[in-house]
Write a protein that holds these residues in place. Structure first.
Motif, short mmCIF file in Angstrom:
data_model
loop_
_atom_site.label_atom_id
_atom_site.label_comp_id
_atom_site.label_asym_id
_atom_site.label_seq_id
_atom_site.Cartn_x
_atom_site.Cartn_y
_atom_site.Cartn_z
N TYR A 109 11.56 7.68 -0.09
CA TYR A 109 11.73 6.25 0.13
C TYR A 109 12.87 5.71 -0.72
CZ TYR A 109 7.43 6.05 2.78
OH TYR A 109 6.48 6.22 3.73
N ASN A 110 12.92 6.16 -1.94
CA ASN A 110 14.01 5.73 -2.80
C ASN A 110 14.15 6.67 -3.98
OD1 ASN A 110 12.34 4.87 -5.09
ND2 ASN A 110 11.77 3.13 -3.80
N PRO A 163 0.81 -1.23 0.00
CA PRO A 163 0.00 0.00 0.00
C PRO A 163 0.83 1.27 0.00
CG PRO A 163 -0.90 -1.60 1.53
CD PRO A 163 0.41 -2.15 1.07
N LYS A 164 2.02 1.20 0.61
CA LYS A 164 2.85 2.38 0.61
C LYS A 164 3.62 2.52 -0.70
CE LYS A 164 5.00 3.53 4.37
NZ LYS A 164 5.94 3.44 5.51
N GLY A 165 3.76 1.40 -1.40
CA GLY A 165 4.39 1.44 -2.71
C GLY A 165 5.73 2.13 -2.72
N ASP A 166 6.58 1.82 -1.77
CA ASP A 166 7.82 2.57 -1.69
C ASP A 166 8.79 2.21 -2.80
OD1 ASP A 166 9.66 0.69 0.83
OD2 ASP A 166 8.24 0.04 -0.69
N SER A 181 10.54 8.53 -5.07
CA SER A 181 9.30 8.15 -4.41
C SER A 181 9.38 8.64 -2.97
CB SER A 181 9.11 6.63 -4.44
OG SER A 181 8.95 6.18 -5.76
N GLY A 182 8.36 9.39 -2.58
CA GLY A 182 8.39 9.96 -1.24
C GLY A 182 7.20 9.53 -0.41
N TYR A 198 4.36 8.24 -2.06
CA TYR A 198 4.81 7.08 -2.82
C TYR A 198 4.55 7.15 -4.31
CZ TYR A 198 0.08 5.00 -2.47
OH TYR A 198 -1.27 4.75 -2.54
N GLN A 225 17.82 2.91 -2.17
CA GLN A 225 16.87 3.05 -1.08
C GLN A 225 17.29 4.22 -0.20
OE1 GLN A 225 14.16 1.42 -1.00
NE2 GLN A 225 14.51 -0.39 -2.26
#
Lengths: 116, 111
Positions: free
Chosen positions: B31-32, A100-103, B93-94, B97, B51
């Protein structure tokens, strides 16, 4: 792992017809997929967020009745360009994440649409 | 809102040079970060993924670094070749996301 495919890779159609583009996550389930469009000499722009089992969320300025998005399963989202016109010619790309966060997003190879 | 800037927009160099492509961002809560290559008329090819807990990644002649505190990432290409000619995109992506892309750096390596 984490492969996203798109079909077709290229499509040429006549003005006024509708074109469907498929985005599939091949080895994981994607609750959320994203659709992008790339204009010539510009960056990819997010069109919409596709959520499995619910309506897509469209970015401002994107016509939801023209760009129909369906996320019928956890591995498939489709983008249908309805009544296509030459100005819809572009490069369309999808991405998918598995949580769900799709990081981490994995991108499809893209679809080149040409409308004559 | 995350803003991503890539400098330079275009670069033309002779074969063999070592190159540095820059990507700066305004929101360090990421996030990455991914670097992509795009050939004309083709889809994106993922080159390197960093990452948020990492500082760099290497693949062959490519090295990407990430400095969240300064909001910068660099893609280093060693011993450039004509086959490296392409557009290079960075994407972050933050918290939302959703990846945010830079406009890319168009690279030409001439023999």
């Amino acid at each position: 792992g984490a492969v996203v495919s798109q079909h077709p890779s290229r499509v040429i159609c006549k003005s006024g017809t509708s074109v469907k583009i498929e985005c599939r996550s091949l080895d994981f389930q994607a609750t959320t997929m994203f659709w992008y469009r790339q204009f010539p000499k510009k960056s990819l722009m997010l069109m919409a967020t596709s959520n499995e089992g619910s309506k897509a969320t469209y970015e401002q300025g994107v016509e939801k009745d023209k760009f129909l998005i369906n996320h019928a399963s956890l591995t498939l989202s489709t983008l249908t360009v309805t009544s296509a016109h030459p100005e819809d010619s572009s490069f369309y790309i999808c991405s998918a994440g598995w949580d769900p966060k799709g990081d981490t997003q994995y991108f499809g190879p893209g679809t080149r649409l040409t409308v004559l | 809102k995350q803003e991503v800037t890539q400098i330079p927009a275009a670069l033309s160099v002779p074969e063999g040079e070592n190159l540095v492509l820059n990507c700066s961002f305004t929101d360090s809560a990421i996030y990455n970060l991914q670097w992509f290559r795009q050939d004309p008329g083709k889809g994106l090819t993922s080159l390197l993924l960093i990452q948020s807990s990492q500082r760099e990644q290497t693949s062959g002649r490519l090295n990407a670094s990430l400095d969240k505190s300064s909001g910068r990432s660099t893609l280093y290409i060693a011993a450039s070749q004509p086959g490296d000619s392409a557009t290079y995109l960075c994407a972050l992506s933050g918290g939302s996301y959703i990846p945010t892309f830079g406009r890319g750096t168009s690279l030409i390596v001439h023999p």
